[in-house]
Design an enzyme around this catalytic site. Structure first.
Site, PDB file in Angstrom:
ATOM      1  N   SER A 121       9.419  -5.842  14.239  1.00  0.00           N
ATOM      2  CA  SER A 121       8.037  -5.526  13.841  1.00  0.00           C
ATOM      3  C   SER A 121       6.996  -6.570  14.181  1.00  0.00           C
ATOM      4  O   SER A 121       5.802  -6.326  13.989  1.00  0.00           O
ATOM      5  CB  SER A 121       7.984  -5.244  12.329  1.00  0.00           C
ATOM      6  OG  SER A 121       8.510  -3.963  12.065  1.00  0.00           O
ATOM      7  N   LYS A 148       3.969  -5.557  16.230  1.00  0.00           N
ATOM      8  CA  LYS A 148       2.714  -5.025  15.684  1.00  0.00           C
ATOM      9  C   LYS A 148       1.540  -5.992  15.823  1.00  0.00           C
ATOM     10  O   LYS A 148       0.383  -5.594  15.657  1.00  0.00           O
ATOM     11  CB  LYS A 148       2.919  -4.641  14.215  1.00  0.00           C
ATOM     12  CG  LYS A 148       3.924  -3.500  14.023  1.00  0.00           C
ATOM     13  CD  LYS A 148       4.063  -3.133  12.550  1.00  0.00           C
ATOM     14  CE  LYS A 148       4.926  -1.898  12.353  1.00  0.00           C
ATOM     15  NZ  LYS A 148       6.371  -2.181  12.392  1.00  0.00           N
ATOM     16  N   SER A 158       3.865  -3.166   7.290  1.00  0.00           N
ATOM     17  CA  SER A 158       4.671  -2.922   8.490  1.00  0.00           C
ATOM     18  C   SER A 158       4.949  -1.438   8.679  1.00  0.00           C
ATOM     19  O   SER A 158       6.052  -1.033   9.063  1.00  0.00           O
ATOM     20  CB  SER A 158       5.993  -3.699   8.414  1.00  0.00           C
ATOM     21  OG  SER A 158       6.528  -3.906   9.701  1.00  0.00           O
ATOM     22  N   LYS A 177       3.114 -13.755  -2.807  1.00  0.00           N
ATOM     23  CA  LYS A 177       3.406 -14.603  -3.962  1.00  0.00           C
ATOM     24  C   LYS A 177       4.917 -14.604  -4.236  1.00  0.00           C
ATOM     25  O   LYS A 177       5.417 -13.875  -5.088  1.00  0.00           O
ATOM     26  CB  LYS A 177       2.624 -14.110  -5.178  1.00  0.00           C
ATOM     27  CG  LYS A 177       1.114 -14.275  -5.010  1.00  0.00           C
ATOM     28  CD  LYS A 177       0.352 -13.824  -6.259  1.00  0.00           C
ATOM     29  CE  LYS A 177      -1.148 -14.029  -6.074  1.00  0.00           C
ATOM     30  NZ  LYS A 177      -1.938 -13.597  -7.253  1.00  0.00           N
TER      31      LYS A 177
END
Length: 448
Positions: free
Chosen positions: A78, A81, A135, A235
């Site tokens: 990915s 992208k 994604s 986070k």
């Protein structure tokens, strides 16, 4: 025979003395030329990561600070992208409407997605958040068709863009990174693609966002919440305040891939790791970033137009009356190990055409930076395309010597002269002794 044995003993003794005494300067020379005998390699070559490929590139200069198999071909997954987002940002307004096509919803192997419906409408900006944070493969497909007019044309745009920015080991067959044997790239090429994407604030803003949500619409009644999958941005226990952009990827064939952009002071680093293991993905990335930040600094070059003009004039007669018409030193930087500056680097001038010159700065054999300039009043073509112009003097050169060990040469020459002198003396002694015996023999015969 006894004289021959005597000569052999003398020669062997002289050779032994030459070896014992002569080898000492050579050993000392080897130690003196070792600039960093107790330090780690300055350019990060001593680092070890579990990933099969890895790179750290400084974004403003394009200088590579760490490399491991950077041109090896791998499946990107990915992180593909990033190119999809780059083309969308370059070719679209953020408020353009993207209508989700049938093919995006009903892909055979959809992988990660945000459950978009056929005919649903999103803005380009919303699609970019879905692509870079969640994604989402369905959003990537829809965005590709919108940008390219057709899906196939967008793939051509991807590969054309890759070539434009210098990629040499990249071939894209889709906009999302789902498995395809022909869909490949390298760590170096991904760093170049990311470098191009970082030129746009929109890419930095979107890929550096930890959370985003798409509100309900007429076609989509549910709120779509999205968290950034890059764990150094989200986070998590890997969150890092210096990391401001990036993209992760994973497929069984590609293993883990990760692109991370971090900033400290005026340095922006791009770190790419490919075919990594899950447990070491973020730890290796953090180690590469910290090591590069700790070892290097970005320094503005100190040379100006007058300096390069003088170098060119000394280098080749065709530049005798040359004038540099364009040289932007305000934006020219080099990457150097901390404690050094641009005057400590070697400079090579490269001119594929005499009017267009690139000054390349090297630390040892590592490219540290370069600056381009335009030269006017060039007299004629030159067959010499690359020349070393400036090289910092070593201590040996400063003292008037060269890389050749003249002391050792003179010492060996002196030994040779002494050996020859001894041989001549022995031969003369032999000659006189023999004549003396002959004379004595003659006298004895006369007396008899």
């Amino acid at each position: 025979m006894k004289y021959i044995r005597k000569i052999r003993k003398i020669i062997l003794a002289c050779c032994a003395a030459c070896f014992v005494v002569g080898i000492q300067p050579m050993c000392l020379m080897a130690v003196e030329n070792d600039n960093h005998p107790s330090e780690l390699p300055v350019w990060g070559d001593g680092l070890s990561i579990t990933g099969e490929s890895g790179i750290v590139m400084e974004a403003s200069t394009g200088i590579v600070l760490y490399e491991k198999n950077i041109n090896d071909v791998h499946y990107p997954a990915s992180i593909t992208k990033i190119m999809t987002a780059l083309l969308a940002i370059e070719n679209c307004e953020m408020d353009e409407i993207v209508t989700i096509p049938h093919e995006a919803v009903y892909m055979e192997d959809k992988g990660t997605h945000i459950a978009l419906d056929e005919g649903e409408q999103l803005t380009v900006e919303q699609c970019l958040y879905a692509v870079l944070l969640a994604s989402a493969n369905d959003a990537a497909y829809a965005l590709a068709e919108h940008v390219g007019g057709t899906y196939e044309n967008f793939i051509r745009m991807m590969n054309q863009k890759a070539k434009e920015i210098g990629c040499q080991n990249t071939n894209f067959t889709n906009p999302h990174g789902l498995p395809d044997e022909s869909h490949v790239t390298s760590a170096y090429d991904m760093a170049l693609i990311t470098k191009a994407a970082l030129e746009y604030d929109m890419f930095q803003t979107i890929s550096g966002t930890s959370y985003y949500e798409i509100p309900p619409t007429e076609h989509q009644k549910d709120l779509i919440p999205m968290y950034n999958h890059h764990k150094m941005i989200g986070k998590t226990e890997f969150q890092n305040e210096e990391v401001f952009a990036g993209k992760n990827g994973y497929t069984n064939a590609a293993a883990h891939t990760l692109v991370t952009c971090a900033k400290r002071d005026d340095m922006v680093l791009i770190c790419v790791v490919m075919k990594e293991q899950r447990e070491s993905l973020y730890q290796d990335t953090l180690e590469l970033l910290n090591d590069s930040f700790d070892r290097f600094t970005k320094v503005k070059i100190s040379e100006d137009k007058a300096y390069f003009e003088e170098m060119l004039k000394k280098e080749d007669p065709i530049f005798e009356n040359c004038v540099i018409s364009k040289l932007d030193t305000d934006q020219a930087y080099v990457m150097v190990p901390k404690g050094l500056n641009s005057s400590d680097l070697n400079i090579k001038l490269d001119y594929q055409e005499p009017e267009t010159v690139t000054a390349q700065y090297f630390y040892e054999d590592h490219l540290a930076g370069q600056v381009d300039f335009i030269v006017e009043n060039v007299q004629e073509e030159s067959d010499q395309l690359e020349h070393t112009v400036k090289e910092p003097l070593s201590e040996e050169k400063k003292s008037g010597g060269s890389s050749f060990n003249w002391k050792l040469f003179l010492f060996i020459t002196l030994i040779g002269v002494l050996v020859m002198g001894v041989l001549i003396k022995v031969l003369l002694d032999c000659y006189h002794s023999r004549n003396r015996k002959i004379r004595l023999g003659s006298k004895s015969k006369r007396k008899e």
